[in-house]
Design a protein around this motif. Structure first.
Motif, PDB file in Angstrom:
ATOM      1  N   LEU A 120      47.016  40.941  41.991  1.00  0.00           N
ATOM      2  CA  LEU A 120      46.944  40.466  40.677  1.00  0.00           C
ATOM      3  C   LEU A 120      45.637  41.251  40.306  1.00  0.00           C
ATOM      4  CD1 LEU A 120      47.288  36.442  40.744  1.00  0.00           C
ATOM      5  CD2 LEU A 120      48.897  38.584  40.077  1.00  0.00           C
ATOM      6  N   GLU A 121      44.647  41.528  40.866  1.00  0.00           N
ATOM      7  CA  GLU A 121      43.477  42.209  40.444  1.00  0.00           C
ATOM      8  C   GLU A 121      44.014  43.703  40.209  1.00  0.00           C
ATOM      9  OE1 GLU A 121      40.867  41.665  43.788  1.00  0.00           O
ATOM     10  OE2 GLU A 121      39.365  40.328  42.558  1.00  0.00           O
ATOM     11  N   VAL A 122      44.753  44.568  41.055  1.00  0.00           N
ATOM     12  CA  VAL A 122      45.158  45.658  40.839  1.00  0.00           C
ATOM     13  C   VAL A 122      45.941  45.857  39.519  1.00  0.00           C
ATOM     14  CG1 VAL A 122      46.515  47.602  41.661  1.00  0.00           C
ATOM     15  CG2 VAL A 122      44.962  46.220  43.329  1.00  0.00           C
ATOM     16  N   THR A 123      46.857  45.042  39.162  1.00  0.00           N
ATOM     17  CA  THR A 123      47.838  44.764  38.381  1.00  0.00           C
ATOM     18  C   THR A 123      47.037  44.758  36.998  1.00  0.00           C
ATOM     19  OG1 THR A 123      49.545  43.716  39.742  1.00  0.00           O
ATOM     20  CG2 THR A 123      49.787  43.836  37.099  1.00  0.00           C
ATOM     21  N   GLU A 124      45.961  44.048  36.812  1.00  0.00           N
ATOM     22  CA  GLU A 124      45.054  43.888  35.838  1.00  0.00           C
ATOM     23  C   GLU A 124      44.544  45.179  35.356  1.00  0.00           C
ATOM     24  OE1 GLU A 124      41.722  40.768  34.099  1.00  0.00           O
ATOM     25  OE2 GLU A 124      41.945  41.025  36.191  1.00  0.00           O
ATOM     26  N   GLY A 125      44.106  45.779  36.407  1.00  0.00           N
ATOM     27  CA  GLY A 125      43.282  47.036  35.923  1.00  0.00           C
ATOM     28  C   GLY A 125      44.209  48.318  35.635  1.00  0.00           C
ATOM     29  N   ALA A 132      38.960  53.075  39.495  1.00  0.00           N
ATOM     30  CA  ALA A 132      39.860  53.337  40.405  1.00  0.00           C
ATOM     31  C   ALA A 132      41.526  53.708  39.961  1.00  0.00           C
ATOM     32  CB  ALA A 132      40.045  52.031  41.517  1.00  0.00           C
ATOM     33  N   THR A 133      42.051  52.895  38.880  1.00  0.00           N
ATOM     34  CA  THR A 133      43.068  53.437  38.341  1.00  0.00           C
ATOM     35  C   THR A 133      43.007  54.760  37.711  1.00  0.00           C
ATOM     36  OG1 THR A 133      43.451  50.935  37.669  1.00  0.00           O
ATOM     37  CG2 THR A 133      44.653  52.734  36.485  1.00  0.00           C
ATOM     38  N   ALA A 134      42.044  54.989  36.977  1.00  0.00           N
ATOM     39  CA  ALA A 134      41.815  56.307  36.409  1.00  0.00           C
ATOM     40  C   ALA A 134      41.845  57.522  37.460  1.00  0.00           C
ATOM     41  CB  ALA A 134      40.532  56.548  35.512  1.00  0.00           C
TER      42      ALA A 134
END
Length: 434
Positions: free
Chosen positions: A211-216, A357-359
């Motif tokens: 969920l944290e990864v998806t939010e980012g 991290a997403t960028a």
């Protein structure tokens, strides 16, 4: 009100410690940039495709752990992550000269070290980018990024100058001991930073990793400015890695410059980066952060096409090509300073790690592919053709930003999604940073 000192953030002891730690760590990193491929090229007589695969392995960490790294870093102290990854990277790098002296070094050993080092670098970089707003406050992000870029640029100059003679004197494997020492000292110095971040999340505040990864991911994907920056980075980074993969092969084998000559060329790139760091804040103020992001690659990247025009003995063309590489570095630093500051300013504190991290995942996830494509292209078409392909790709990287609100954006505002998390802990951090 007292006039601000020309030293700015350098008057802050904690920022000064981060500044010095950055200098040592980046010096080690720049030595790696020259020495590690030369271990493969010179010491192990690796083929062009193997050099490309080494580059791919070095950057594979972003693809493997890029997204979960952000969620994990958002849960812990960023400074602790920086210290730990610096020290472990230093230890891992030291195994290369040890294996060489024992007669056990192979290209597969290099792949393994490059992979572990790359994974640790992902965690370090995510923590590093996320830590700066806590340390200096959002109002000082452009200055903080510019000063850190300046010291990175100085090490871009000094690193190859140091590494070239070292490689010639003691060999590429032994030169990596200097990289190991620089990173170890960087970690120890970062441990002396006194300022702490806000309160650490408690176990009840931690949702599931997915969920944290998806939010980012959603935050970056839905934000038109952030989305444009990472897409432009993705195109630029893939093309740059293709270019860099064959650049050392081109300089070493086709121009026959040797380690010292290669080091001098790379130092020239560092000079361009240093100049970029010195003017980045002024450029962002003069034309706006948005235009700085897309104009920098459009103006400077075409000049890298001078390098594949160079032939052995063509000194004047080589000098012009070196200037072109310096211009690439200048434009790259101007873009990164404006872009990093804007990304940090537009992201709430609790999402800084995941945004970073997403960028990094989107823009750097293609780096392994770039290394493989660079090696394959170099094998099939030769190094000069691969350099041309990289030049075209880097130049076209301006398009995502140009076709977005960044085309005319001067600075982030609350309407653009900027701002920070509310709360007394954050207020205290910004007050301390001043």
């Amino acid at each position: 009100m007292p006039q601000p000192s020309r030293f700015g953030l350098l008057r802050d002891p904690d920022f000064g410690r981060l500044f010095a730690a950055t200098a040592l760590g980046q010096l080690g990193d720049r030595i790696i940039f020259l020495a590690l491929p030369l271990v493969a090229i010179v010491a192990l007589k690796a083929e062009a495709f193997q050099v490309g695969l080494l580059t791919a392995t070095t950057t594979a960490g972003s693809l493997l752990v890029g997204l979960p790294a952000g969620a994990w870093v958002d849960r812990v102290r960023k400074r602790t992550v920086m210290i730990g990854t610096d020290l472990v990277r230093a230890l891992v790098l030291s195994t290369i000269p040890l294996a060489w002296w024992a007669g056990r070094l192979t290209v597969w050993w290099l792949y393994a070290v490059a992979l572990v080092h790359g994974v640790l670098t992902v965690f370090f970089d995510v923590a590093y980018v996320s830590y700066l707003p806590h340390l200096v406050g959002r109002g000082s992000l452009v200055e903080g990024n510019a000063r850190l870029s300046a010291i990175r640029s100085v090490t871009s100059i000094s690193g190859p100058v140091v590494a070239g003679p070292l490689v010639g004197a003691v060999g590429a494997p032994a030169t990596l001991l200097a990289s190991s020492a620089g990173m170890a000292l960087s970690g120890l110095l970062a441990a002396t930073i006194r300022r702490r971040e806000g309160r650490r999340p408690t176990p009840t505040e931690r949702p599931r990793l997915r969920l944290e990864v998806t939010e980012g991911l959603k935050f970056v994907a839905r934000h038109p400015v952030l989305r444009a920056t990472v897409l432009g980075d993705a195109v630029f980074s893939l093309s740059l890695v293709m270019y860099q993969t064959m650049l050392l092969v081109f300089l070493e084998r086709e121009l026959r410059l040797g380690a010292l000559g290669v080091g001098l060329i790379l130092s020239g790139m560092g000079c361009g980066a240093l100049l970029g760091a010195l003017v980045a804040a002024k450029v962002a103020r003069r034309i706006g952060q948005g235009p700085a992001i897309w104009l920098a690659p459009l103006v400077t990247c075409p000049l890298t096409g001078l390098m594949p025009l160079t032939r052995p003995g063509g000194d004047m063309v080589l000098y012009a090509a070196a200037v072109g590489l310096a211009a690439l570095s200048l434009g790259g630093v101007v873009r990164v300073v404006a872009q990093s500051s804007l990304q940090q300013a537009l992201t709430p504190d609790r999402l800084l790690g995941r945004m970073s991290a997403t960028a990094r995942f989107v823009s750097w996830g293609g780096l392994p592919l770039g290394g493989v494509l660079g090696g394959a292209s170099g094998t099939a078409f030769g190094a000069p053709t691969t350099l041309w392909i990289g030049t075209v790709g880097m130049t076209l990287s301006f398009l995502p930003a140009f076709l977005s609100p960044l085309r005319t954006m001067t600075a982030p505002t609350l309407q653009d999604g900027g701002g920070r998390d509310e709360g007394p802990a954050d207020d205290r951090q910004l007050s301390d940073a001043r």
